[in-house]
Write an enzyme that holds these catalytic residues in place. Structure first.
Site, PDB file in Angstrom:
ATOM      1  N   CYS A 165      -7.567 -19.474 -17.136  1.00  0.00           N
ATOM      2  CA  CYS A 165      -8.412 -19.749 -18.307  1.00  0.00           C
ATOM      3  C   CYS A 165      -9.476 -20.774 -17.943  1.00  0.00           C
ATOM      4  O   CYS A 165      -9.150 -21.903 -17.556  1.00  0.00           O
ATOM      5  CB  CYS A 165      -7.545 -20.244 -19.459  1.00  0.00           C
ATOM      6  SG  CYS A 165      -8.468 -20.918 -20.846  1.00  0.00           S
ATOM      7  N   CYS A 182      -9.492 -23.783 -20.268  1.00  0.00           N
ATOM      8  CA  CYS A 182      -8.352 -24.660 -19.988  1.00  0.00           C
ATOM      9  C   CYS A 182      -8.675 -25.618 -18.847  1.00  0.00           C
ATOM     10  O   CYS A 182      -8.335 -26.804 -18.902  1.00  0.00           O
ATOM     11  CB  CYS A 182      -7.116 -23.831 -19.635  1.00  0.00           C
ATOM     12  SG  CYS A 182      -6.557 -22.719 -20.961  1.00  0.00           S
TER      13      CYS A 182
END
Length: 214
Positions: A117, A120
């Site tokens: 991600c 993230c």
């Protein structure tokens, strides 16, 4: 008696008025400098000249004129140590942390992430900075993180149990209770939530007793 001299004889004029020329000397061509060294000097001089032109004729990075500029590495902002943000893998580990935090009244902030991600990875740096500076505010905050993908490339049991559908997702626990949960990559929003749940509770307002007229 005439002895041989090892010193060169001075030039004398001949009877016809012409000077005798010294014996010819043999000259050897000067070898060209190595190409690699030439490129290094030219690149260094160009770097130095560009530095001087930018700094008003002087070196701005501590190098001397004519020498290659000194490469100054920018100091990266210091992040918190690895143990500052604790990673847990099982629901039992999370339960133990929440129980210890309940005893001290600490706020527990959990970052649910996935390695692939991009958002993230972006918020991870800011989350680590928050962890490092949490002790400066005098409040007790515990920072955790959990990878929602297990070693079998499947959703982890914790993520499945908590019904994690989107990442990065942040949970805020206090006294063993989930107070708030939201998905974000904005560090300021996380800061606001931490401040909200760690701010000291304001004392109740004192009620004024009505004055009694005698």
């Amino acid at each position: 008696m005439i002895t041989a001299s090892l010193l060169p004889l001075p030039a004398t004029s001949s009877s016809s008025g012409r000077r005798s020329l010294p014996p010819p000397t043999t000259t050897f061509p000067r070898p060209p400098p190595p190409l690699r060294r030439h490129r290094h000097l030219s690149s260094s001089s160009s770097s130095a000249s560009s530095t001087e032109s930018d700094g008003g004729g002087g070196s701005t990075n501590g190098s001397l004129p004519g020498l290659p500029p000194v490469v100054v590495e920018e100091e990266e902002e210091e992040f918190c140590p690895v143990e500052c943000v604790t990673e847990f893998k099982t629901e039992e580990e999370l339960a133990r942390v929440l129980e210890r935090a309940k005893a001290t009244g600490a706020l527990v902030v959990v970052d649910f992430f996935r390695p692939s991600c991009g958002s993230c990875k972006y918020i991870e740096q800011g989350f680590m900075k928050l962890c490092k500076g949490s002790g400066d505010h005098g409040s007790s905050v515990v920072f955790l993180k959990h990878n929602v993908i297990d070693e079998y490339d499947e959703q982890s049991e914790v993520a499945d149990r908590l019904r994690i559908k989107v990442v990065p997702l942040f949970h805020f626990y206090k006294n063993g209770v989930l107070l708030e949960a939201f998905a974000t990559r904005d560090k300021e929003r996380i800061i606001a939530a931490i401040q909200k749940y760690t701010a000291p509770s304001s004392p109740p307002a004192e009620s004024e007793e009505p004055s009694q007229e005698g």
